[in-house]
Every structure is written in C-alpha cells, then in structure tokens.
Write a protein that holds these residues in place. Sequence first.
Motif, mmCIF file in Angstrom:
data_model
loop_
_atom_site.group_PDB
_atom_site.id
_atom_site.type_symbol
_atom_site.label_atom_id
_atom_site.label_comp_id
_atom_site.label_asym_id
_atom_site.label_seq_id
_atom_site.Cartn_x
_atom_site.Cartn_y
_atom_site.Cartn_z
ATOM 1 N N ARG A 78 61.185 2.962 53.143
ATOM 2 C CA ARG A 78 60.362 4.088 52.632
ATOM 3 C C ARG A 78 61.199 5.363 52.643
ATOM 4 N N GLU A 79 61.980 5.518 53.749
ATOM 5 C CA GLU A 79 62.800 6.733 53.902
ATOM 6 C C GLU A 79 63.736 6.853 52.699
ATOM 7 N N TRP A 103 50.949 3.851 47.319
ATOM 8 C CA TRP A 103 51.784 5.059 47.509
ATOM 9 C C TRP A 103 53.053 4.954 46.682
ATOM 10 N N ILE A 107 60.233 -1.627 56.879
ATOM 11 C CA ILE A 107 59.453 -0.941 55.829
ATOM 12 C C ILE A 107 59.646 0.570 55.942
ATOM 13 N N ASN A 108 59.563 1.083 57.173
ATOM 14 C CA ASN A 108 59.694 2.544 57.323
ATOM 15 C C ASN A 108 61.084 3.030 56.902
ATOM 16 N N ARG A 109 62.120 2.222 57.185
ATOM 17 C CA ARG A 109 63.470 2.636 56.772
ATOM 18 C C ARG A 109 63.584 2.637 55.236
ATOM 19 N N GLU A 116 70.760 4.129 55.708
ATOM 20 C CA GLU A 116 69.337 3.769 55.949
ATOM 21 C C GLU A 116 69.114 2.309 55.562
ATOM 22 N N MET A 123 63.053 -3.750 46.239
ATOM 23 C CA MET A 123 63.041 -5.223 46.372
ATOM 24 C C MET A 123 62.830 -5.602 47.842
ATOM 25 N N ARG A 124 63.521 -4.863 48.741
ATOM 26 C CA ARG A 124 63.366 -5.195 50.185
ATOM 27 C C ARG A 124 61.923 -4.956 50.624
ATOM 28 N N ALA A 176 57.869 -3.864 60.363
ATOM 29 C CA ALA A 176 57.361 -2.481 60.402
ATOM 30 C C ALA A 176 58.546 -1.517 60.332
ATOM 31 N N ALA A 177 59.562 -1.747 61.188
ATOM 32 C CA ALA A 177 60.732 -0.838 61.219
ATOM 33 C C ALA A 177 61.434 -0.875 59.863
ATOM 34 N N GLU A 205 67.331 -1.541 45.345
ATOM 35 C CA GLU A 205 67.321 -2.558 46.413
ATOM 36 C C GLU A 205 66.194 -2.251 47.404
ATOM 37 N N ALA A 219 54.447 7.766 44.530
ATOM 38 C CA ALA A 219 55.693 8.455 44.904
ATOM 39 C C ALA A 219 56.621 8.510 43.703
ATOM 40 N N HIS A 265 70.597 2.968 45.669
ATOM 41 C CA HIS A 265 69.944 2.071 46.640
ATOM 42 C C HIS A 265 68.441 1.968 46.406
#
Lengths: 267, 125, 788
Positions: A185-186, A255, A181-183, A164, A202-203, A178-179, A199, A259, A196
Amino acid sequence: CSSADSFNPLNLFSGEKYKTEIVPDVPADDLYNQGLARLQHKDYSGAAKKFADLDKQYPYSQWQRKGLLMTVFSQYQNASYDDAIASAKRYIGLYPTSPDIAYANYLEAMSYYNQIPDVSRDQERAAKAADLFAQIVEKYPKSEYAEDSRYKLQVARDQLAGKEMLVGRYYLNQHNYAAAINRFREVLAKYQTTRHAEEALMRLTEAYLALGITNEAQTAAAVLGHNFPDSIWYKDAYARLQSDGLEPHEDQGSWISKAFLHKMGLG
Amino acid sequence: CLGYNGQVVHGYQLDAKTIDQVKPGASAEQILVLLGTPTTTSTVGGDAWYYITQVTDRSLQFMQPKVIDQRVFAVYFTKAKKVDRVANYGMEDGKLFDFVSRTTPTAGAESTFLKGMFLNLLKFS
Amino acid sequence: QSVSVQGNKRVDSDTIAAYFTGSDQAAVNKGVKDLYATGLFADVRVRREGNRVIVSVTENNIINRVAFEGNSKVKTESLQAEIQSKSRGPYSRATVDADIERIKDVYRRSGRAAATVTARTVDLPNGRLDVVFTVDEGEKTGIKTINFVGNVAYSSGKLRDIMQTTEMNFMSFLKTSDVYDPDKIASDLELIRRFYLKNGYADFHVVGSDAQFDPAQGGYVVTITVEEGAQYKVASVVVDSHLADVDGPSLLPLVRLAPGETYNGDMVEKSVDALTKEVARRGYAFSQVHPRGDRDPATRTVTIAFVIDEGPRVYIERIVVRGNTRTRDYVIRREFEVGEGDAYNRALIDRAERRLNNLGYFKKVRITNEPGSAPDRVIVVVDVEDQATGALSLSGGYSTSDGFIAEVSVTESNFMGRGQYVKLAVSEGQHARGVEFSFTEPYFLGNRMAAGFDLYAKKSDVSQYSFYSNFVTGGTLRLGLPITEEITFSPRYSIYNTDITVPNDSNHPYNDCTYPIWGVTPGFNGTTVNYWNNCLTNGEASLAIQQAQGNFLTSMVGYTLSYNTLDNNKSPTGGLYAELRQDVAGAGGDSHFVRTTGDLRYYHEIFDQIVGLVHLQGGDITALGSDQLRIVDNFNMGPSLVRGFAPNGIGPRDISSIGVSGNSSGNPLGGTKYFGASLEVQFPIFGLPRDLGLKGAIFTDAGTLFGYNGKTNFAGGGQCTYTDVAPTYTQGTCITVGANSSLIRTSAGASIIWASPLGPIRFDFAKAITKSPYDQTQFFRFTGGTTF
C-alpha cells in the motif's frame, strides 16, 4: 576530536622547537588559476586544496565565493562526496542569492545520488537525494539542471519504492500478509509513478487471495489491468485469479481504484 | 516434544467478546474505540476495515514457523461511515499457491565477490 | 547616502561598506559591532559628514604561522585542530587566551592535569606575526589510588577488580585505563551496583564518589563511599497476575529464584523475561511484568512479587532498519520473531537486540520506538552500525607435535552483507602444512539451520613422533540445527582420502630393511652388520605401518550432539559443555568402522575468580563387518589425553626393536579405546596487575589408551622370524605389541595461561607419575597462537 586517540605514549622526544619561517602569500587569482590547472590535469584533490586555500586566505571577498564553489566541484569530481556535501551546504548557507546557487544544490544532490547503495541496504542517501532534486525542480525550474534533476528524482524515488517492495516481499514469503499488504500500500500511496506500482498491485492480488478477501484481490487486478493493460504483472494477476475461478472486477468502492482514479487523473 | 516453544499469535489480538459487540449502524469512531486501529484498511476514505490475526506454530526451534490458523474480521461501512455489514474470513478461505518469483529490477551498486570479501578488509581497523 | 572606507589592506571595501545599512546612529553602531565580530579588525572608527559615512579601519595583523613547543605526548595536528587561531587568520589576544584554555583541557582529558601552557608572539618583517604556544606537559596525572569507604562484605581489591578504571602502576606508560574520566567512573559505579545486587544486597546504593587532584601524589585520589545494607535472603516468591484467565501460581516454575536463596538482581531480570515471554505466548501480548520487592530489614529477608497486568494495546506499525551500510535488510529483520502488524512486546524486542549483538556484525545496535500514525501504533527503529567483520590474521604457534607453525587466514563473518561465514586459511609448519576453505550459511532455506561445507588438505611429515608421512585431502558437508537454546544437533557427511607413505631416502631411511639404500643402509655401504649397526638402527617404520602404506578413501556419515551452558566461550567461569560425536564410515570408500567419542567440561567458580574444571573424555572405534581397522584410523593420543606425555606417547607401540636406539618413540600403533579424566584449578596470579592477563593453573590428569587389535604376523601365514637377530639383524616378519593394556597413566603439573595480544598462549609443565615402560613422556609443552 577526542584527545584519547591522539595520545601516543611512544612519542618520547621532547617535542618540536619553534623556528621562524615565513609562509609566502599567494595572490588570489594565482591560487584560482593553479586550482583550474590542477582540474585540467584531473588532480582533483590538489585542486580542492588550492581552492580551499583561496577560501581560507581571502575571507569575506568574492574570491572566497568562487573558491568555495570550485572546492565543491573538485571534491565532487574526486568522489569524496561527504566533503563535497559539507562544502556545498556552506556555500548555500553563505551565498543564498548567488547566481550559481542552483549548481551548488545540484552538486550536493548528485553527491548523495552517487552513493545510493542497492535496495537491501539503508536508503537514507536515496531519500536525501530525492528531497534535494525535488527542491531544485521546484525552486529553480528554469535552471539548466531542472531537467536532469527531474530524471534523477524519478530514479531516487524508484530506489525507495524498491526498498519497500523488498521488505513487502520478505513478509509475503513469511506469510505475514498483513505486513506485506501495508508495505505494498505504501508503494501505491507514495511511489505511484515508479515502475514498482505494477508489481505492487500484483502482489496485493496475491496477498489478498492468500487471506481469502477475494473482492480486494479482484479490484487490485482490475486496476492493474486498467492502468497497465500490457504489463507482464497483469498477465500474472489475471492468470492467478483465473486459476481460482475469479475475474478481475473493479469494485468501485475499493480504496485501490479510488487511490488510482483521482491520482492518475483518469477518474 | 523437546524444545517446543510453540504457538505465537501474530497480528490483531482477537477477543471474542468485543467482536460480538460490533453491530450494524455503529459509527466508525465507536469501532475505533472498541477494536482499536485496524490492521489494514481498504479505502483511503476507510470504507472497509480488516483486523487480521494469524497463529503460527513451530515444533523445533530451527524450523520455520507455519501458519496454522488465520482469521480476518472485516467491517464494511456505508458512505455515511456507519457499519454496513461484518464478514469473517477463516483459514479455509485463504488460497495456497506459490508467489511469482520474478522481481522488478532495481539499481544500486552490487559489490562483486572479491570486493565483498576484501572491501571491508581495507577498513581493517 | 554613500559609505567610503579607509585603511583596509586585505578586506574589500564594498564588503565592509555592506555592513552599514543606513547613516543613522543605530545602523552605524550595528555596523561597527558586526565588523568587530568578524575578528578581522583591531580598531573601527566611523565619522559622518553630511550624509556620507566615512569608516576608517585598522585591520588585525594576520598570523603567519601557529607553532607548538614541548608537546610530546599529544601530537601537534590534534592541538592545531582544537585552537581557533589559524595561520593566515586574524590575530587577537582574546582568541589566543581562549586557545590556552583549550590546550589545557586537551591535556587534562588525556591524564596530564598538571600541564602548563604559555603563548608568545614573534613579529615578522612582512608585518605578520607568529603565535607560539609553549607547553610544559608535567607528569602523568592518572588515578593514583581508588579508595572505598563503607565496604564490609567485599574487599576494596575485589571491588577495584570489577571496575574498568584502574590505578596507576608500572604499566601506566602503556595503558590508558588509569586516566581519570568521570563518565568511566560513572559506568564503573553501575558495574559495582549490579555486582552487589547480584549477591543479595538489595539495599545497596552508592552514597557518593569524588575525585581530588592531589598535586603531592601527582594524580587523582578517587574515594567511593558505599552503603551496602544487609544481605537479603528470599523469604517467598509470588506471581500475582491481574490477567483474567492467567493464574499466577502456575507460572511459578519460570521464576529463577527460590525461597531461602540469597537475593539476586540478575535472576529477577531473567525471571521477568521468562514470565513476559510465557504470558505473551498465551495470547496476552500486551502484558507487562513488574517485579516488586518488600524488604523486611529485621529478618533480612525480601518477599518478591511478580505483578502481571494488562499493558496498553499497542501494535507495531513498521520496523525500520537504519544504518546498515553493509549488512542486508533481511539479515537483520529475520532476527525478529515479531513482525509488522504484531503486538508490541518488549521481551521479544530485547531478545532480537541480544541476537543482533551476538551476530558480531555490528559495532552498535540500538532499538528505539517512535510514535506511529495512530495512538495505538508504534514504529520500531533499529539503528545499527556495521563493523569490519573481515579479519586477516597472521598467527604463529608452536606445538610439540607439529613444531613451529605459521598460519595466514582470511575470515569474513558477514560475507557480502548476507551473514555468511567464509574462511580461507593456509598453514605452514616444520612438520605439518595445510590449506582449508570453509563456508557457512546461518539461515539455510529460511530456517534457522546453519548449513556449510569445508574443503581441506593437510600434509603431516615424518617427525620424531611418527615414522610415516600422511597426506589427507577431503571435504565435509554439515548442518547445524539448534534444538533449544542449549542443545544443538549437527549431522554431517565427510569424505577424505588419506595417503600414507613411509619415506625411504638418505635422511629418512625408515624402510631400508626391506629396500636397502646403497651407501646408507649398514651392510650395503661396506660396513659390517652387527647388533649396534644395522638397518634398524637408523630408524625403521613398524611392519604394521609399512603394510598400511597406500592411498585409500574414507566416506562417512556422522553427527555431533552438543549441550552448552557456558557463561562465555572464550574464558568460561561457569557452566557445562558436553559433546557426543559419532561417525559411521562405510558409505562407500575403503574403511568401515563406527567411531564414537564423548567430551565433557564442567566449570565452576569455587571462590571468587578461582575456577575449578572437571574434564572427562572417552572414545571407541570398532570395525564394521569383516574388514580390518586401518592403523591410521586408530586413536593416537598424547598430551591431549594426559599432560606430561609426548604426542602419540601413550598407547600400544611396536616394541619388537625397542632395544635399538632411535627406534623407541617412532612406532606408535594407536588403540581402539581411550578414557581420560582431568581435574584443574585456574587462579589469577596474585600481586600481578590484571592488565597482564596472566593466569595460573594446577592440574592432575589420568587416562588410558589400549585395544590395538590389528595384525601382528606379517609372514603371510608362515612362521614368524624375529627382529634384530644375527646374522642379518634385519626386521622380522612379526611385531610384538607393547603397552596394549588398559594401564591408567597419571600425571600432575602446573601451567601458565597468558591471554596475549597474539591470542591465548599456554605453558604446561607436567610430570608423569604412573606410565608404561614404553610410553614417551614430555615434561614441558607449549601451545600458542590464535586458536581458530
């Protein structure tokens, strides 16, 4: 198998003639011992053949159960993992209540585990290994394989998180925030306990900053500092925020802190 | 100029008219119907929704597309899931910098040069 | 309640007992049924005494061995895998009968429906038995004939050529494409449908196709009934947009169909693709374009309307790549112009699928959608299957300039799964040998820019066509920039060192006028020198070439601009390929020149399967500054310019000792300007089955090479002394240059092109019509082996 590839036009002679030939019968325990002997000499494929014969010749007997288990073991040692997986599945199907069921599951999981490729390739085997190890830990907590399964489960999940992250970083470099951030988040949602997670946080700081949503960036950095105070990733995140005149500040509503809090039991 | 195949709109397809209809006090369901699922949300409970749009441009087919416009339409909700406030982030808010190049090491067999070259030769079917 | 078992020999008693869960009648019946189901028992009888259940069983005999007789076309192992009766397994009449059917099915599928199978058992002393299947394979029952009913516009032969399935002919023992296979026939029907739609038959449909096995002919007769309908012309084309501020007519130029043309199914598809992309570019990512054809049978015209309307607002949640066991994730992901979070756009997804297929790294690429986590979210799943992209190829070949040449090369087009191309080739031939290494990264620094480098060393020896040996070692750095789908601009820098030597030993005494060899050069081996026996008669390199000996470096910057619309690169039937190459040598190094060459090939299908080719080429090289052009840099042309001439057979030549035998063809000097034109028609050789891959061609070529402007007086400013004059009959100090005029050489001929398993092989027979007296002609030429 499709007959097309077995169709060999050049086989010109008229085919074999039938000759009577007695195939000798080998008693079950001899076969078993021959298999064990081959295992000693590390002739795993030979051993696997012997145990497979045992399984075929003495169906519906306790020899078949023993033979099948040893077939799985020999195939596993021989690193022919796909065969080992198939035999293990058969064993688990035939003898769900046998005392060695945990071992069979363990061998099947390990067969997937040993085939895990590097993160830039299809991680299907890592996912399968993770599921099987999770089952072992849950169904056979007291078995001798539970401890090792817990560790291997962590490694397999780490590999999945790594995939991921790789795709997340690909989209980050493509400026598709956008892509990315969603990855990331996953990773935080599913693989929070892997290496991970740091990291990923941080990302997220970087991606939110690039989008200009500073409060999310600050929150991500704050949670990173809160949970992993001496991580090098936190130093990067902190330095990044500093250079834009910002401070890591935890916006309780965000969130990310939610989370983390109830998941890590710190909340 | 030659080979121009130009601008592509990525992410959320922004539509000015629907954006104006977002009024504070509206419920989350109304926003969902109006704007659709957000590109990304900021809470597990959904207390901020972000609709991200990017426009990239590229003059020659071999070049890498560059982001020329970036807009984030943010909808913040109260605890009672009612629209609290709305925010817009434009291209100018985005910070430009180089991302950290270090990566967390991962496991997995990394095939060497020779193996890479000949490995699949053996599968020469 | 206890269960006792009698009569079992091999199966454990407790295993049998476990089948009887209770002593009541129902449990017993179930137990008996289950025991029979295992296939191990010929007979099971149960008696109840009080609460004891006594089960007496007679086990089935055990098969000792399963054997096959008479199977030659299908191997025993594959038959073994198909049947249920296994050695050491239980024997039962029912399973054997079922096996017979399975074997027959195997033979039917492999084109031998007439096969008959019988089984017999052989009892053995140890109570076991053998099962023997005897097979009579019978004749091959492929497809005898394929008939078409209702085809008026196109001949049955034409339609058969479109199909993959072929009829049986004398090649049948080798090929399998004539085996009757229903799914292959179905895919053939689709090919035929597309062919008709492509040629205007909008109403075309296949009424039915049936295959009758005709024992008399020993094969299947396939009859395909079609209803062509009329050939439609396009009455009018309209773009009808339901989107707010997208007006239809403005998109008309994108449509590939014009009123008056014959209707073409493929062009409709291409137009839909172009319209969808354009509308998506204008921000309507969710739009969908539907073509609608209203046919008017009376006037045989169709009005085509492309309707654009708003599709569902669906976004891509994730792009999941699956099955890539070798190729890396980003190599696949970068072919998508659409990313996660973007609007779902069918046209861009199809384009990515086409691009992934063109990469050549995958056996199979399939992109499907799965529902996402929300109704307006979709997950795009990319299923790929890696294929072996490494190729170890050995190729032989013969070209009249290099003689026989063999080449071993290892190419890997998906190196380490990174999509990089790596090639290592070693070639060894009669007159030339070489080694070459090349590497290309298709996505340099993230741009779609193919960057690469080549390193090479090539040594070409003395041959009857050139009296000097040439050893070139060098390298090139190159970039490939696609400007549009058709135009590519590739700048490059290359640096190479050329080493020219004129051999002067006993078997190649080409410099012995200046350096006589004791015992070889006439006059130095005790023989007298005269007109017919002197240092020239054993072959002598021209003064110009002798003077060009030595080692020098060329460092040049250049580019290639290419325009390619060929329909397929291997054997094109339509389209244009044009290439302009320009190199400036002078960035350091010893040679200074500007070389420009152009090449244009235009293919056009004149009649079905007959392809016309027009090939134009030209080139010019001019020295830069005061420096003299080196003879080696000149153009040396032969059959590549006009077929029918020997290598280096055209163009300026040192004819000072032309009278002397053995010296005529050896001294080409090359020219600075050349032009060539060729007209060729390629056609399938009628009467021969398509599987042989033979094509014929007739051609006429014309071309010229001239403009040698190198030195002719090598006397160091002194007076010229002439060649082959008494008393010494040695080489003079000047050369006379022949055939330096722009005389047009022409030739006509025919050739056979064979797409052999080894690779394309071409036999050219050409007769030179107009030529200069000093040109060297060559009637037959053969080039073969896989071309790299």
